[in-house]
Design a protein around this motif. Structure first.
Motif, PDB file in Angstrom:
ATOM      1  N   PRO A 124       0.820  -1.211   0.000  1.00 57.06           N
ATOM      2  CA  PRO A 124       0.000   0.000   0.000  1.00 57.06           C
ATOM      3  C   PRO A 124       0.856   1.264   0.000  1.00 57.06           C
ATOM      4  N   VAL A 125       0.383   2.262  -0.727  1.00 59.19           N
ATOM      5  CA  VAL A 125       1.050   3.563  -0.779  1.00 59.19           C
ATOM      6  C   VAL A 125      -0.012   4.638  -0.546  1.00 59.19           C
ATOM      7  N   CYS A 126       0.235   5.530   0.407  1.00 61.37           N
ATOM      8  CA  CYS A 126      -0.675   6.630   0.702  1.00 61.37           C
ATOM      9  C   CYS A 126       0.093   7.929   0.504  1.00 61.37           C
ATOM     10  N   GLU A 127      -0.130   8.603  -0.618  1.00 61.27           N
ATOM     11  CA  GLU A 127       0.662   9.788  -0.972  1.00 61.27           C
ATOM     12  C   GLU A 127       0.034  11.085  -0.498  1.00 61.27           C
ATOM     13  N   GLY A 128      -1.185  11.026   0.032  1.00 61.27           N
ATOM     14  CA  GLY A 128      -1.832  12.253   0.477  1.00 61.27           C
ATOM     15  C   GLY A 128      -2.403  13.036  -0.684  1.00 61.27           C
ATOM     16  N   LEU A 129      -2.509  14.360  -0.517  1.00 63.18           N
ATOM     17  CA  LEU A 129      -3.121  15.207  -1.533  1.00 63.18           C
ATOM     18  C   LEU A 129      -2.151  15.498  -2.678  1.00 63.18           C
ATOM     19  N   VAL A 130      -2.666  15.392  -3.904  1.00 57.25           N
ATOM     20  CA  VAL A 130      -1.891  15.713  -5.102  1.00 57.25           C
ATOM     21  C   VAL A 130      -2.748  16.550  -6.033  1.00 57.25           C
ATOM     22  N   GLU A 131      -2.089  17.290  -6.916  1.00 59.64           N
ATOM     23  CA  GLU A 131      -2.777  18.103  -7.914  1.00 59.64           C
ATOM     24  C   GLU A 131      -2.716  17.397  -9.262  1.00 59.64           C
ATOM     25  N   MET A 132      -3.857  17.346  -9.960  1.00 61.29           N
ATOM     26  CA  MET A 132      -3.888  16.778 -11.309  1.00 61.29           C
ATOM     27  C   MET A 132      -4.994  17.456 -12.105  1.00 61.29           C
ATOM     28  N   ASP A 133      -4.632  17.974 -13.277  1.00 65.77           N
ATOM     29  CA  ASP A 133      -5.591  18.614 -14.182  1.00 65.77           C
ATOM     30  C   ASP A 133      -6.419  19.684 -13.474  1.00 65.77           C
ATOM     31  N   GLY A 134      -5.762  20.460 -12.607  1.00 63.17           N
ATOM     32  CA  GLY A 134      -6.442  21.556 -11.940  1.00 63.17           C
ATOM     33  C   GLY A 134      -7.311  21.165 -10.765  1.00 63.17           C
ATOM     34  N   ALA A 135      -7.267  19.902 -10.356  1.00 64.31           N
ATOM     35  CA  ALA A 135      -8.070  19.437  -9.228  1.00 64.31           C
ATOM     36  C   ALA A 135      -7.169  18.799  -8.169  1.00 64.31           C
ATOM     37  N   THR A 136      -7.677  18.696  -6.957  1.00 61.19           N
ATOM     38  CA  THR A 136      -6.938  18.098  -5.855  1.00 61.19           C
ATOM     39  C   THR A 136      -7.552  16.747  -5.508  1.00 61.19           C
ATOM     40  N   TYR A 137      -6.708  15.722  -5.421  1.00 61.51           N
ATOM     41  CA  TYR A 137      -7.167  14.375  -5.101  1.00 61.51           C
ATOM     42  C   TYR A 137      -6.302  13.756  -4.005  1.00 61.51           C
ATOM     43  N   GLU A 138      -6.831  12.752  -3.349  1.00 63.38           N
ATOM     44  CA  GLU A 138      -6.035  11.871  -2.506  1.00 63.38           C
ATOM     45  C   GLU A 138      -5.538  10.728  -3.390  1.00 63.38           C
ATOM     46  N   LYS A 139      -4.237  10.435  -3.311  1.00 63.53           N
ATOM     47  CA  LYS A 139      -3.644   9.423  -4.182  1.00 63.53           C
ATOM     48  C   LYS A 139      -3.211   8.211  -3.367  1.00 63.53           C
ATOM     49  N   TYR A 140      -3.607   7.025  -3.839  1.00 66.89           N
ATOM     50  CA  TYR A 140      -3.264   5.764  -3.170  1.00 66.89           C
ATOM     51  C   TYR A 140      -2.786   4.762  -4.213  1.00 66.89           C
ATOM     52  N   GLY A 141      -1.972   3.813  -3.786  1.00 66.72           N
ATOM     53  CA  GLY A 141      -1.539   2.727  -4.649  1.00 66.72           C
ATOM     54  C   GLY A 141      -1.556   1.416  -3.886  1.00 66.72           C
ATOM     55  N   PHE A 142      -1.720   0.320  -4.616  1.00 67.14           N
ATOM     56  CA  PHE A 142      -1.726  -1.005  -3.985  1.00 67.14           C
ATOM     57  C   PHE A 142      -1.735  -2.086  -5.066  1.00 67.14           C
ATOM     58  N   SER A 143      -1.371  -3.290  -4.655  1.00 70.80           N
ATOM     59  CA  SER A 143      -1.502  -4.475  -5.506  1.00 70.80           C
ATOM     60  C   SER A 143      -2.485  -5.426  -4.835  1.00 70.80           C
ATOM     61  N   THR A 144      -3.213  -6.192  -5.642  1.00 71.68           N
ATOM     62  CA  THR A 144      -4.090  -7.207  -5.073  1.00 71.68           C
ATOM     63  C   THR A 144      -4.439  -8.231  -6.136  1.00 71.68           C
ATOM     64  N   ARG A 145      -5.015  -9.337  -5.696  1.00 71.35           N
ATOM     65  CA  ARG A 145      -5.435 -10.403  -6.607  1.00 71.35           C
ATOM     66  C   ARG A 145      -6.449 -11.296  -5.887  1.00 71.35           C
ATOM     67  N   THR A 146      -7.161 -12.075  -6.676  1.00 73.55           N
ATOM     68  CA  THR A 146      -8.072 -13.057  -6.097  1.00 73.55           C
ATOM     69  C   THR A 146      -7.297 -14.314  -5.727  1.00 73.55           C
ATOM     70  N   ASP A 147      -7.923 -15.170  -4.940  1.00 71.58           N
ATOM     71  CA  ASP A 147      -7.340 -16.465  -4.620  1.00 71.58           C
ATOM     72  C   ASP A 147      -7.589 -17.439  -5.773  1.00 71.58           C
ATOM     73  N   PRO A 148      -6.707 -18.416  -5.991  1.00 66.59           N
ATOM     74  CA  PRO A 148      -6.972 -19.447  -6.997  1.00 66.59           C
ATOM     75  C   PRO A 148      -8.273 -20.178  -6.683  1.00 66.59           C
ATOM     76  N   ASP A 149      -9.103 -20.365  -7.694  1.00 67.23           N
ATOM     77  CA  ASP A 149     -10.398 -21.027  -7.528  1.00 67.23           C
ATOM     78  C   ASP A 149     -10.285 -22.477  -7.991  1.00 67.23           C
ATOM     79  N   PRO A 150     -10.299 -23.436  -7.057  1.00 67.10           N
ATOM     80  CA  PRO A 150     -10.145 -24.842  -7.449  1.00 67.10           C
ATOM     81  C   PRO A 150     -11.282 -25.348  -8.328  1.00 67.10           C
TER      82      PRO A 150
END
Length: 211
Positions: free
Chosen positions: A125-151
């Motif tokens: 997980p990555v929590c970057e806080g507030l960032v500016e993009m295209d004239g707007a302010t957003y909270e930016k987050y990153g992460f990896s995930t996946r489902t479990d193998p389905d037998p």
């Protein structure tokens, strides 16, 4: 030496607490802002890029809910899905023709299973806080995930790396970037980049085609 050891221990503890706090923030986000059934109706545009940054195609969608959607590539066929029924047409205004459907009998139950697995499997997980993009302010987050193998489906699984931009006032996801796609049929991560932007509209309604 003792003071140095204590300082290192405190730094490690603080780093672990911050990482844990970020993981909890991302999990909370995945349960709310990134939960497909929690988002209001919207229109979206997904741009798909290959690994050298070239645009491959764009997919536009109109979504009332996860089980009432219309999507397609501009200038190509469009698919309308209502519950488990599917229709296709050369454009959003029809004419519509019924198409085969392979959706599970209970789409919500299938979604809930996959979503619970993805939330439990969030990593990096990555929590970057507030960032500016295209004239707007957003909270930016990153992460990896996946489902479990389905037998029951030969070990089927899928996942990716996401970067999301959240409106700090509405808590809605406004931009969702996905890459490093993995699956049970692909040993190496796929570096394609999918960038989806959202425009929310509570008035959106999708109905089955008239006979």
């Amino acid at each position: 030496m003792l003071r140095l050891a204590i300082a290192v221990a405190m730094a490690v503890t603080a780093g672990g607490a911050q990482a844990g706090s970020c993981l909890q923030k991302v999990r909370n986000l995945y349960a709310t802002s990134l939960h497909a059934y929690e988002r209001p109706p919207y229109r979206s545009e997904k741009s798909v890029y290959d690994d050298d940054g070239s645009l491959l195609h764009v997919i536009v969608s109109t979504v009332e809910s996860p089980v009432r959607t219309m999507s397609g590539v501009p200038g190509d066929a469009v698919a309308l899905v209502i519950d488990r029924q599917v229709w296709t047409a050369p454009g959003p205004n029809g004419p519509w023709a019924e198409a085969p459907s392979n959706f599970p009998p209970d789409r919500r139950a299938a979604f809930d299973r996959a979503h619970a697995q993805q939330m439990a499997n969030i990593e990096d997980p990555v929590c970057e806080g507030l960032v500016e993009m295209d004239g707007a302010t957003y909270e930016k987050y990153g992460f990896s995930t996946r489902t479990d193998p389905d037998p029951e489906q030969g070990g089927l699984f899928f996942g990716e790396r996401s970067t999301v931009y959240i409106d700090p006032e509405t808590r809605l996801v406004m931009r969702w970037e996905q890459t490093d796609f993995v699956s049970s049929w692909s040993a190496d991560p796929d570096p394609q980049l999918h960038v989806t932007t959202f425009d929310y509209d509570e008035t959106i309604r999708l109905e089955p085609p008239q006979s």
